[in-house]
Design an enzyme around this catalytic site. Structure first.
Site, short mmCIF file in Angstrom:
data_model
loop_
_atom_site.label_atom_id
_atom_site.label_comp_id
_atom_site.label_asym_id
_atom_site.label_seq_id
_atom_site.Cartn_x
_atom_site.Cartn_y
_atom_site.Cartn_z
N ASP A 19 0.84 -1.20 0.00
CA ASP A 19 0.00 0.00 0.00
C ASP A 19 0.88 1.26 0.00
OD1 ASP A 19 -2.34 1.47 0.05
OD2 ASP A 19 -2.80 1.07 2.16
N ARG B 294 -10.35 9.84 -12.17
CA ARG B 294 -9.70 9.89 -10.84
C ARG B 294 -9.06 8.55 -10.47
NH1 ARG B 294 -14.18 10.46 -7.25
NH2 ARG B 294 -12.59 10.43 -5.64
N LYS B 295 -9.24 7.54 -11.30
CA LYS B 295 -8.75 6.21 -10.95
C LYS B 295 -7.30 6.03 -11.40
CE LYS B 295 -12.25 4.18 -13.01
NZ LYS B 295 -13.23 3.17 -13.46
C1 LIG Z 1 -4.50 18.56 1.61
C2 LIG Z 1 -4.20 17.33 2.29
C3 LIG Z 1 -3.03 16.68 1.66
C4 LIG Z 1 -2.71 15.39 2.35
C5 LIG Z 1 -1.95 14.49 1.42
C6 LIG Z 1 -1.58 13.24 2.14
C7 LIG Z 1 -1.91 12.06 1.30
C8 LIG Z 1 -1.58 10.85 2.09
C9 LIG Z 1 -2.32 9.67 1.55
C10 LIG Z 1 -1.82 8.44 2.23
C11 LIG Z 1 -2.70 7.31 1.82
C12 LIG Z 1 -2.04 6.01 2.15
C13 LIG Z 1 -2.88 4.94 1.60
C14 LIG Z 1 -4.03 4.67 2.52
O1 LIG Z 1 -3.89 3.97 3.45
S1 LIG Z 1 -5.55 5.37 2.18
C15 LIG Z 1 -6.60 4.72 3.51
C16 LIG Z 1 -7.43 3.59 3.06
N1 LIG Z 1 -8.41 4.04 2.10
C17 LIG Z 1 -9.47 4.76 2.46
O2 LIG Z 1 -9.67 5.13 3.60
C18 LIG Z 1 -10.42 5.09 1.37
C19 LIG Z 1 -11.85 4.99 1.88
N2 LIG Z 1 -12.77 5.07 0.74
C20 LIG Z 1 -13.16 6.25 0.22
O3 LIG Z 1 -12.86 7.30 0.77
C21 LIG Z 1 -13.96 6.18 -1.02
O4 LIG Z 1 -14.56 4.93 -1.17
C22 LIG Z 1 -13.10 6.48 -2.28
C23 LIG Z 1 -12.51 7.91 -2.18
C24 LIG Z 1 -11.98 5.46 -2.48
C25 LIG Z 1 -14.02 6.39 -3.53
O5 LIG Z 1 -15.17 7.11 -3.27
P1 LIG Z 1 -15.64 8.30 -4.23
O6 LIG Z 1 -16.99 8.68 -3.81
O7 LIG Z 1 -14.61 9.36 -4.28
O8 LIG Z 1 -15.59 7.57 -5.64
P2 LIG Z 1 -16.83 7.20 -6.56
O9 LIG Z 1 -17.78 6.30 -5.88
O10 LIG Z 1 -17.32 8.48 -7.18
O11 LIG Z 1 -16.08 6.32 -7.68
C26 LIG Z 1 -15.17 6.90 -8.59
C27 LIG Z 1 -14.71 5.79 -9.50
O12 LIG Z 1 -13.89 4.88 -8.77
C28 LIG Z 1 -14.47 3.56 -8.78
N3 LIG Z 1 -14.24 2.95 -7.46
C29 LIG Z 1 -14.34 3.57 -6.28
N4 LIG Z 1 -14.04 2.71 -5.29
C30 LIG Z 1 -13.72 1.53 -5.89
C31 LIG Z 1 -13.32 0.27 -5.41
N5 LIG Z 1 -13.14 0.02 -4.11
N6 LIG Z 1 -13.10 -0.72 -6.31
C32 LIG Z 1 -13.24 -0.50 -7.63
N7 LIG Z 1 -13.61 0.70 -8.15
C33 LIG Z 1 -13.86 1.70 -7.28
C34 LIG Z 1 -15.96 3.77 -9.09
O13 LIG Z 1 -16.51 2.62 -9.68
C35 LIG Z 1 -15.87 4.94 -10.03
O14 LIG Z 1 -15.50 4.47 -11.31
P3 LIG Z 1 -16.03 5.21 -12.63
O15 LIG Z 1 -17.53 5.23 -12.51
O16 LIG Z 1 -15.42 6.58 -12.63
O17 LIG Z 1 -15.53 4.36 -13.78
#
Ligand SMILES: CCCCCCCCCCCCCC(=O)SCCNC(=O)CCNC(=O)[C@H](O)C(C)(C)COP(=O)(O)OP(=O)(O)OC[C@H]1O[C@@H](n2cnc3c(N)ncnc32)[C@H](O)[C@@H]1OP(=O)(O)O
Length: 142
Positions: free
Chosen positions: A40, A85-86
């Protein structure tokens, strides 16, 4: 989780992980959840080239061979493609030092879907932040 990353040519990122004793799952071997975390981190790090925050949407790991404690793992990760966004990513792990070391053998592989998100994704939890992460992906405490 303490991993060291280097950015190679193109879109590939290499992460190194010392498989410490505290990462034990079954006796003598790495815990599958630890290896999953390492993938990850590596695949998330590969997404940094996009210069937008991402979160993991889906992660699929194949555990091809047991990995003993005391190993040094090399994980190579990359972006395979983007659709809106993917962000589609993949990675593989090899034991490069320690017991069972063989840089020609892939011991685990991963495919991951990451989603780019806006700042509002993290704003919702700003009251619960525990310290300042040392890097964008330095958030793991294992
Ligand atoms: C300013 C701050 C800066 C900070 C930066 C620090 C960064 C640090 C980061 C560190 C991180 C470290 C790493 C970590 O540990 S990240 C921590 C673990 N992950 C999470 O907590 C994520 C939790 N889940 C969510 O927040 C939402 O479900 C997300 C954002 C992922 C999608 O919900 P959202 O409402 O936004 O999306 P949508 O429903 O409009 O779908 C959009 C498209 O995506 C497709 N899709 C969605 N889900 C899946 C799936 N599971 N399988 C297959 N496909 C999926 C969907 O079919 C659609 O496709 P299409 O119709 O477009 O073709």
């Amino acid at each position: 989780m303490a991993m060291q990353f280097t950015f190679g040519e193109g879109l590939e990122v290499t992460g190194m992980l010392d498989v410490a004793n505290r990462y034990q799952g079954g006796p003598g071997f790495i815990h599958g959840g630890i290896l999953t975390t390492a993938f990850d981190e590596a695949q998330g790090m590969a997404c940094m080239v996009l210069r937008r925050p991402v979160v993991t949407g889906h992660l699929q790991i194949d555990f091809a061979a047991p990995i003993p404690l005391g190993s040094v793992l090399e994980l190579r990760a990359r972006i395979d493609g983007t659709v809106r966004r993917k962000v589609y990513t993949s990675a593989e792990a090899r034991i490069v030092e320690g017991p069972f070391a063989d840089p020609d053998v892939v011991v685990a592989t991963s495919r991951g879907l990451f989603l780019t998100v806006g700042a509002e994704h993290f704003d919702r939890a700003k009251d619960f932040v525990d310290g300042v992460p040392v890097s964008p992906h330095g958030t793991s405490s294992v």
